[in-house]
Design a protein around this motif. Structure first.
Motif, short mmCIF file in Angstrom:
data_model
loop_
_atom_site.label_atom_id
_atom_site.label_comp_id
_atom_site.label_asym_id
_atom_site.label_seq_id
_atom_site.Cartn_x
_atom_site.Cartn_y
_atom_site.Cartn_z
N ASN A 42 57.64 36.74 30.44
CA ASN A 42 56.71 35.62 30.56
C ASN A 42 56.89 34.63 29.42
O ASN A 42 56.89 33.38 29.62
N ASN A 43 57.06 35.17 28.23
CA ASN A 43 57.27 34.29 27.08
C ASN A 43 58.56 33.48 27.25
O ASN A 43 58.61 32.27 26.94
N VAL A 77 59.95 32.71 30.09
CA VAL A 77 59.72 31.70 31.15
C VAL A 77 58.97 30.49 30.61
O VAL A 77 59.28 29.33 30.91
N GLU A 78 57.94 30.81 29.79
CA GLU A 78 57.18 29.70 29.21
C GLU A 78 58.07 28.83 28.33
O GLU A 78 58.01 27.57 28.36
N LEU A 79 58.94 29.50 27.54
CA LEU A 79 59.86 28.73 26.70
C LEU A 79 60.80 27.87 27.54
O LEU A 79 61.08 26.70 27.22
N LEU A 80 61.29 28.49 28.65
CA LEU A 80 62.20 27.74 29.52
C LEU A 80 61.49 26.55 30.19
O LEU A 80 62.07 25.46 30.35
N LYS A 81 60.23 26.81 30.58
CA LYS A 81 59.48 25.70 31.18
C LYS A 81 59.29 24.57 30.19
O LYS A 81 59.40 23.37 30.52
N THR A 82 58.98 24.95 28.96
CA THR A 82 58.80 23.90 27.94
C THR A 82 60.11 23.14 27.71
O THR A 82 60.13 21.90 27.61
N SER A 83 61.22 23.97 27.65
CA SER A 83 62.53 23.31 27.49
C SER A 83 62.84 22.41 28.68
O SER A 83 63.41 21.32 28.54
N GLU A 84 62.43 22.86 29.88
CA GLU A 84 62.68 22.03 31.10
C GLU A 84 61.91 20.72 31.01
O GLU A 84 62.44 19.63 31.33
N ARG A 85 60.65 20.77 30.60
CA ARG A 85 59.87 19.55 30.50
C ARG A 85 60.48 18.58 29.49
O ARG A 85 60.57 17.36 29.70
N GLN A 86 60.92 19.20 28.35
CA GLN A 86 61.54 18.35 27.34
C GLN A 86 62.83 17.70 27.86
O GLN A 86 63.10 16.51 27.65
N LEU A 87 63.63 18.53 28.57
CA LEU A 87 64.89 17.99 29.11
C LEU A 87 64.63 16.93 30.17
O LEU A 87 65.33 15.90 30.24
#
Length: 333
Positions: free
Chosen positions: A265-266, A268-278
């Motif tokens: 989960n952590n 995924v959350e990091l990836l989601k944050t990275s996705e939003r930034q990208l």
């Protein structure tokens, strides 16, 4: 063959009736002649010793009785006093030949006179035939006591009794036979009584051992039942331990899964944050590219000159944009 008998120990009733306390008899070889010497102790009013000597081959007999006074007076005259009991013990040891310090000899009157003259240092011939026939037939039993530095002679005078009378012998034989039967019957009864007592003791011992074995058997049975109960409790505890171990393993697996789930989960959350930034970067880059395109349309000369000056920046933006698009595609999968 020596024979020593304490009648009071075998038959108290017989001892009380006859006042006979002790009998001692033995066959002794004196000057190559066999003699049977018998000694008995009576205690009717005062102790008395009866002494009898019998020539085995000729059956001649010599007898004498001595009380306490006679024995102690005789020993006092020798210069080495002995009490009655001590003298009887010494004579008994000599008759039974149980001690080397005492011995027995049998003298005639002539032998005794010769011994006396030798001790007194006198010399002279002893008449071969004394005038007194009784004195000639008398015998003297000499008890010799060999001390460490001295030798003492204790004489006991024994009158001649002749040969035994057949009638008296038959009476004595009948009396001895009766006493022998009485003693045998009493000894057999004593043996039977002792056997009964022994068997009773053996029976008591066996009963005691039987009771002990029964107690041991009952205790062993109780111990076996206790051991079975303890074994069942141990098995139950083993099962509880195995159940607890299985539950612990399951809990550990759940905890491990939960930890993995939290980790994922952590991530995924990091990836989601990275996705939003990208995505935000992609939008900004897209806007910048569109702006550059518009500027190139309105100012072509400037664009060409600037394209010559900053061609590297434009290519960098393009490559960055492509990478961001690829990353977004990867995350969307």
């Amino acid at each position: 063959m020596k024979d020593s008998l304490d009648l009071s120990a075998i038959n108290p009733g017989l001892s009380e009736s006859s006042s006979l306390k002790h009998v001692c008899s033995n066959e002794i070889l004196i000057r190559n002649q066999p003699y049977i010497i018998s000694m008995s102790i009576h205690n009717s009013k005062q102790p008395q010793m009866d002494l009898e000597v019998e020539a085995k081959e000729s059956a001649d007999q010599w007898k004498g009785s001595f009380d306490v006074t006679a024995i102690e007076t005789m020993t006092a005259k020798t210069g080495n006093f002995k009490s009655f009991n001590i003298f009887v013990s010494m004579l008994e040891n000599a008759v039974n030949q149980e001690s080397t310090s005492v011995s027995i000899d049998l003298f005639t009157y002539d032998d005794l006179e010769t011994l006396r003259k030798k001790r007194q240092g006198q010399s002279g011939n002893i008449p071969n035939h004394p005038t007194n026939i009784q004195l000639a037939n008398k015998r003297y039993l000499i008890l010799t006591y060999n001390a460490e530095y001295d030798r003492i002679y204790y004489p006991l005078s024994l009158p001649y009794c002749g040969k035994p009378d057949p009638v008296i012998l038959m009476q004595q034989i009948r009396q001895l036979t009766t006493e022998n039967r009485l003693l045998k019957s009493r000894l057999e009864s004593d043996v039977e009584r002792s056997d009964i007592i022994r068997l009773q003791r053996e029976c008591t011992r066996l009963k005691k051992e039987n009771n002990e074995y029964r107690q041991q058997l009952s205790s062993n049975r109780s111990n076996n039942s206790k051991d079975q109960q303890q074994q069942q409790q141990i098995e139950l505890l083993h099962q509880m331990i195995r159940t607890s171990e299985d539950a612990l393993v399951k809990e550990r697996a759940k905890i491990t899964k939960n930890d993995d789930y939290k980790t994922l989960n952590n991530q995924v959350e990091l990836l989601k944050t990275s996705e939003r930034q990208l995505k935000s970067k992609v939008r900004s880059l897209t806007n910048e590219i569109a702006l550059l395109k518009r500027n190139s349309l309105h100012h072509p000369t400037t664009v060409r000159s600037s394209s010559r000056v900053r061609p590297i920046h434009l290519h960098g933006y393009i490559l960055t944009t492509i990478l961001l698009i690829v990353a977004l595609c990867y995350f969307e999968r």
